[in-house]
Write a protein that holds these residues in place. Structure first.
Motif, PDB file in Angstrom:
ATOM      1  N   VAL A 123      -3.298   1.152   0.321  1.00  0.00           N
ATOM      2  CA  VAL A 123      -2.216   1.701  -0.493  1.00  0.00           C
ATOM      3  C   VAL A 123      -1.176   2.477   0.339  1.00  0.00           C
ATOM      4  O   VAL A 123       0.028   2.316   0.112  1.00  0.00           O
ATOM      5  CB  VAL A 123      -2.784   2.552  -1.669  1.00  0.00           C
ATOM      6  CG1 VAL A 123      -3.453   3.831  -1.191  1.00  0.00           C
ATOM      7  CG2 VAL A 123      -1.686   2.853  -2.657  1.00  0.00           C
ATOM      8  N   ASP A 149     -12.371  -1.689  -8.925  1.00  0.00           N
ATOM      9  CA  ASP A 149     -11.660  -0.618  -8.220  1.00  0.00           C
ATOM     10  C   ASP A 149     -12.194   0.749  -8.677  1.00  0.00           C
ATOM     11  O   ASP A 149     -12.178   1.055  -9.868  1.00  0.00           O
ATOM     12  CB  ASP A 149     -10.156  -0.710  -8.521  1.00  0.00           C
ATOM     13  CG  ASP A 149      -9.356   0.279  -7.712  1.00  0.00           C
ATOM     14  OD1 ASP A 149      -9.602   0.380  -6.500  1.00  0.00           O
ATOM     15  OD2 ASP A 149      -8.501   0.972  -8.291  1.00  0.00           O
ATOM     16  N   ASN A 184     -10.673   7.765   2.495  1.00  0.00           N
ATOM     17  CA  ASN A 184      -9.399   7.095   2.853  1.00  0.00           C
ATOM     18  C   ASN A 184      -8.621   7.847   3.931  1.00  0.00           C
ATOM     19  O   ASN A 184      -8.283   9.013   3.754  1.00  0.00           O
ATOM     20  CB  ASN A 184      -8.507   6.944   1.617  1.00  0.00           C
ATOM     21  CG  ASN A 184      -9.157   6.091   0.553  1.00  0.00           C
ATOM     22  OD1 ASN A 184     -10.253   6.398   0.087  1.00  0.00           O
ATOM     23  ND2 ASN A 184      -8.516   5.016   0.171  1.00  0.00           N
ATOM     24  N   ASN A 190       0.855   0.006   2.422  1.00  0.00           N
ATOM     25  CA  ASN A 190       1.721  -0.783   1.538  1.00  0.00           C
ATOM     26  C   ASN A 190       2.933   0.010   1.078  1.00  0.00           C
ATOM     27  O   ASN A 190       4.071  -0.426   1.221  1.00  0.00           O
ATOM     28  CB  ASN A 190       0.932  -1.240   0.292  1.00  0.00           C
ATOM     29  CG  ASN A 190       0.321  -2.622   0.491  1.00  0.00           C
ATOM     30  OD1 ASN A 190       0.344  -3.167   1.591  1.00  0.00           O
ATOM     31  ND2 ASN A 190      -0.248  -3.172  -0.568  1.00  0.00           N
ATOM     32  N   TYR A 206      -1.074  -0.554  -8.516  1.00  0.00           N
ATOM     33  CA  TYR A 206      -2.034  -1.407  -9.219  1.00  0.00           C
ATOM     34  C   TYR A 206      -2.598  -0.667 -10.433  1.00  0.00           C
ATOM     35  O   TYR A 206      -2.900   0.546 -10.359  1.00  0.00           O
ATOM     36  CB  TYR A 206      -3.199  -1.809  -8.305  1.00  0.00           C
ATOM     37  CG  TYR A 206      -2.800  -2.624  -7.072  1.00  0.00           C
ATOM     38  CD1 TYR A 206      -1.554  -3.224  -6.967  1.00  0.00           C
ATOM     39  CD2 TYR A 206      -3.694  -2.805  -6.024  1.00  0.00           C
ATOM     40  CE1 TYR A 206      -1.198  -3.976  -5.851  1.00  0.00           C
ATOM     41  CE2 TYR A 206      -3.352  -3.555  -4.902  1.00  0.00           C
ATOM     42  CZ  TYR A 206      -2.086  -4.135  -4.822  1.00  0.00           C
ATOM     43  OH  TYR A 206      -1.734  -4.855  -3.719  1.00  0.00           O
ATOM     44  N   ARG A 265      -7.380   8.959  -5.189  1.00  0.00           N
ATOM     45  CA  ARG A 265      -7.967   8.890  -3.845  1.00  0.00           C
ATOM     46  C   ARG A 265      -7.610  10.195  -3.137  1.00  0.00           C
ATOM     47  O   ARG A 265      -6.672  10.896  -3.515  1.00  0.00           O
ATOM     48  CB  ARG A 265      -7.398   7.721  -3.024  1.00  0.00           C
ATOM     49  CG  ARG A 265      -7.755   6.327  -3.502  1.00  0.00           C
ATOM     50  CD  ARG A 265      -9.244   6.015  -3.369  1.00  0.00           C
ATOM     51  NE  ARG A 265      -9.543   4.618  -3.682  1.00  0.00           N
ATOM     52  CZ  ARG A 265      -9.762   4.164  -4.920  1.00  0.00           C
ATOM     53  NH1 ARG A 265      -9.732   4.970  -5.956  1.00  0.00           N
ATOM     54  NH2 ARG A 265     -10.048   2.874  -5.103  1.00  0.00           N
ATOM     55  N   THR A 311       4.181  -1.245  -4.939  1.00  0.00           N
ATOM     56  CA  THR A 311       3.308  -1.935  -5.900  1.00  0.00           C
ATOM     57  C   THR A 311       2.157  -1.017  -6.324  1.00  0.00           C
ATOM     58  O   THR A 311       1.241  -0.760  -5.545  1.00  0.00           O
ATOM     59  CB  THR A 311       2.728  -3.201  -5.250  1.00  0.00           C
ATOM     60  OG1 THR A 311       2.147  -2.818  -3.991  1.00  0.00           O
ATOM     61  CG2 THR A 311       3.787  -4.252  -5.011  1.00  0.00           C
TER      62      THR A 311
HETATM   63  N1  UDP Z   1      -3.400   0.295  -4.564  1.00  0.00           N
HETATM   64  C1  UDP Z   1      -2.175   0.284  -5.174  1.00  0.00           C
HETATM   65  N2  UDP Z   1      -1.176  -0.446  -4.599  1.00  0.00           N
HETATM   66  C2  UDP Z   1      -1.320  -1.121  -3.460  1.00  0.00           C
HETATM   67  C3  UDP Z   1      -2.573  -1.088  -2.805  1.00  0.00           C
HETATM   68  C4  UDP Z   1      -3.603  -0.382  -3.401  1.00  0.00           C
HETATM   69  O1  UDP Z   1      -1.971   0.896  -6.206  1.00  0.00           O
HETATM   70  O2  UDP Z   1      -0.346  -1.743  -2.998  1.00  0.00           O
HETATM   71  C5  UDP Z   1      -4.498   1.091  -5.144  1.00  0.00           C
HETATM   72  C6  UDP Z   1      -5.835   0.394  -5.260  1.00  0.00           C
HETATM   73  O3  UDP Z   1      -5.914  -0.273  -6.508  1.00  0.00           O
HETATM   74  C7  UDP Z   1      -6.792   1.557  -5.190  1.00  0.00           C
HETATM   75  C8  UDP Z   1      -6.096   2.557  -4.324  1.00  0.00           C
HETATM   76  O4  UDP Z   1      -4.731   2.164  -4.264  1.00  0.00           O
HETATM   77  O5  UDP Z   1      -6.970   2.114  -6.467  1.00  0.00           O
HETATM   78  C9  UDP Z   1      -6.626   2.629  -2.910  1.00  0.00           C
HETATM   79  O6  UDP Z   1      -6.673   1.325  -2.387  1.00  0.00           O
HETATM   80  P1  UDP Z   1      -6.946   1.017  -0.871  1.00  0.00           P
HETATM   81  O7  UDP Z   1      -6.983  -0.455  -0.753  1.00  0.00           O
HETATM   82  O8  UDP Z   1      -5.975   1.735  -0.017  1.00  0.00           O
HETATM   83  O9  UDP Z   1      -8.360   1.697  -0.551  1.00  0.00           O
HETATM   84  P2  UDP Z   1      -9.754   1.720  -1.304  1.00  0.00           P
HETATM   85  O10 UDP Z   1      -9.684   0.960  -2.572  1.00  0.00           O
HETATM   86  O11 UDP Z   1     -10.688   1.125  -0.338  1.00  0.00           O
HETATM   87  O12 UDP Z   1      -9.998   3.158  -1.543  1.00  0.00           O
END
Ligand code: UDP
Ligand code: NAD
Ligand code: UDP
Length: 423
Positions: free
Chosen positions: A286, A370, A273, A289, A303, A310, A301
């Motif tokens: 994330v 995820d 990431n 956002n 999730y 990460r 937000t």
């Molecule tokens: N996530 C979150 N809120 C958000 C966007 C993502 O909590 O608004 C979480 C998502 O569930 C994941 C982590 O952040 O566990 C990283 O997500 P991202 O989409 O950035 O990258 P990837 O999943 O590809 O590592």
């Protein structure tokens, strides 16, 4: 009327018909044959002269510029060292054409990572061709290079064949955010498979070195922590993320098969990431956002329970790693990421510290498949590339925040200054 010329010629006529050579001087005996040859064989001598001069100009520069470097020098030197490269082989440029610098193709170069890479390549004097279909990328990310003779931008989809002459290919074209790559999953896997095949075909045809930007997603929801390059991963082949995860795994397979089967010089980076200026503001990742939400005074937000982890890498560290990998002598794969590991709740806290201590958190259901954990083991990159990230999250986040602040609330000029000062 007798002309003056006729008269003068008569003046120099020999008075006798008897042939009487001039008395020979001692030195004239030795040079007479040479004079004879010079007079009679003039054409041959001119040709020999041209051949000798051509050899001199071709062989001398190539023998001085193509000396192999020792390994440590190669790792530090920003210029590439390869012998198979026809633009680098010295002396093969036809007369009248000027030798050009390195020509680098960056697919996906109008995107977040690609545009920062392009900045660095242009900065060191390379000619850069960006190929992008602008699905998630943006002309604004590279428009500061418009008007630079060393920069070209081509609107093209890598799923279609492409004919170009280049020395290196950084292959980044592919949406990276889960929201973007799930939007049209068939297109995502086509981009990863057919797009990568085309760029490898191009690399094979022109003898270019090819670097694939793969991803930590090839480890899926990992059962090994931290992830080492030798770990084969735990990927759901039929899930909603598989268009990206399996697409990148196939792209790695193709890359290695072109290397082994067709002798293409390849490099594979597995990127973890990454965040920084120029990220798409609403790409759903994330960091983007949380930063955009906190700036707009909206709740962040989180999730799921927010305990998933990460490891976040600042974009300048990644760009250095990619270039180090391209110029080095190792194929990889190499993990390129920052080993600093954060839960999503910890990340929200860092964003609060950086932007607004009163920023609220709102929990949302997590997305399918995820991954629970993600942290790179970067021992291999440290040992073989001499690379490790330098910018920790608390230092990198403010640079991204200032870019987002200016893009959300206006004032694009300051924005560019903030981006360049972040490097
Ligand atoms: N996530 C979150 N809120 C958000 C966007 C993502 O909590 O608004 C979480 C998502 O569930 C994941 C982590 O952040 O566990 C990283 O997500 P991202 O989409 O950035 O990258 P990837 O999943 O590809 O590592
Ligand atoms: P990005 O979405 O900002 O950039 C991708 C670029 O590729 C965009 O400019 C997009 O328009 C272009 N593109 C997409 N499909 C294309 C196609 N078919 N033909 C031509 N161009 C196309 O994403 P990014 O974050 O800059 O990621 C760049 C690369 O790095 C991607 O390959 C991604 O998989 C990889 N990567 C990024 C991260 C990260 O955290 N940023 C992590 C792992 C891997
Ligand atoms: N290709 C391309 N540009 C090139 C050379 C090849 O886009 O300069 C594409 C080509 O259209 C093909 C793919 O790359 O679809 C693989 O090419 P390769 O020569 O390896 O395989 P082949 O064409 O023999 O199937």
């Amino acid at each position: 009327m007798t002309s003056e010329l006729t008269y003068r010629r008569h003046e120099h006529q020999p008075t006798s018909n008897i042939y009487s050579p001039k008395p020979s001087k001692p030195w004239s005996i030795t040079i007479r044959p040479i004079r004879y040859i010079l007079h009679e064989q003039r054409l041959i001598f001119t040709l020999i002269g041209i051949v000798l001069a051509t050899f001199f100009f071709i062989l001398i520069p190539s023998s001085t510029t193509n000396k192999p470097m020792s390994r440590p020098t190669q790792l530090l030197n920003p210029r590439p060292v390869f012998n198979t490269n026809r633009y680098n082989s010295g002396g093969k440029i036809p007369l009248g054409l000027k030798r050009k610098g390195l020509r680098v193709l960056v697919t996906g170069g109008a995107g977040f990572v690609g545009s920062h890479l392009v900045d660095r390549l242009i900065e060191r004097g390379d000619s850069v061709i960006v190929v992008d279909n602008f699905f998630t990328g943006n002309k604004e990310n590279v428009m500061h290079h418009f008007g630079n003779a060393g920069f070209e931008l081509i609107r093209h989809d890598v799923v279609e064949p492409l004919l170009l002459e280049v020395d290196q290919i950084y292959h980044l074209a592919c949406p990276a955010s889960p929201v973007h790559y799930k939007f049209n999953p068939v297109k995502t896997i086509k981009t990863n498979v057919v797009g990568t095949l085309n760029m490898l075909g191009l690399a094979k045809r022109v003898g270019a070195r090819f670097l694939l930007t793969s991803t930590s997603e090839v480890y899926g929801d990992p059962l090994q922590h931290p992830q080492v390059e030798t770990y084969w991963g735990n990927v759901n082949p039929i899930g909603v993320r598989s268009c990206y995860d399996e697409g990148k795994r196939t792209a790695e397979t193709l890359t290695m098969d072109y290397h082994r089967g067709a002798g293409v010089e390849v490099r594979i980076a597995r990127i973890f990431n990454t965040y920084g200026p120029r990220m798409c503001i609403d790409d759903g990742r994330v960091v983007s956002n949380f930063v955009a939400q906190a700036l707009r005074k909206e709740p962040m937000t989180v999730y799921g329970d927010g305990k998933q982890t990460r490891s976040f890498q600042y974009v300048s560290d990644l760009v250095v790693g990619l270039m180090r990998l391209m110029e080095g002598e190792y194929v990889g794969p190499f993990n390129l990421g920052n080993p600093g590991e954060f839960t999503m709740l910890e990340l929200a806290q860092v964003v609060q510290e950086t932007i607004d201590p009163n920023a609220k958190i709102e929990f949302r259901p997590n997305t399918e498949d995820d991954p629970h954990k993600r942290k790179p083991d970067i021992t291999k990159a440290k040992d073989l590339l001499g690379w490790e990230p330098k910018v920790e999250l608390r230092k990198g986040l403010p640079m991204m925040v200032s870019d987002f602040r200016q893009r959300i609330f206006g004032d694009h000029k300051d924005n560019d200054a903030a981006i360049s000062s972040s490097f």
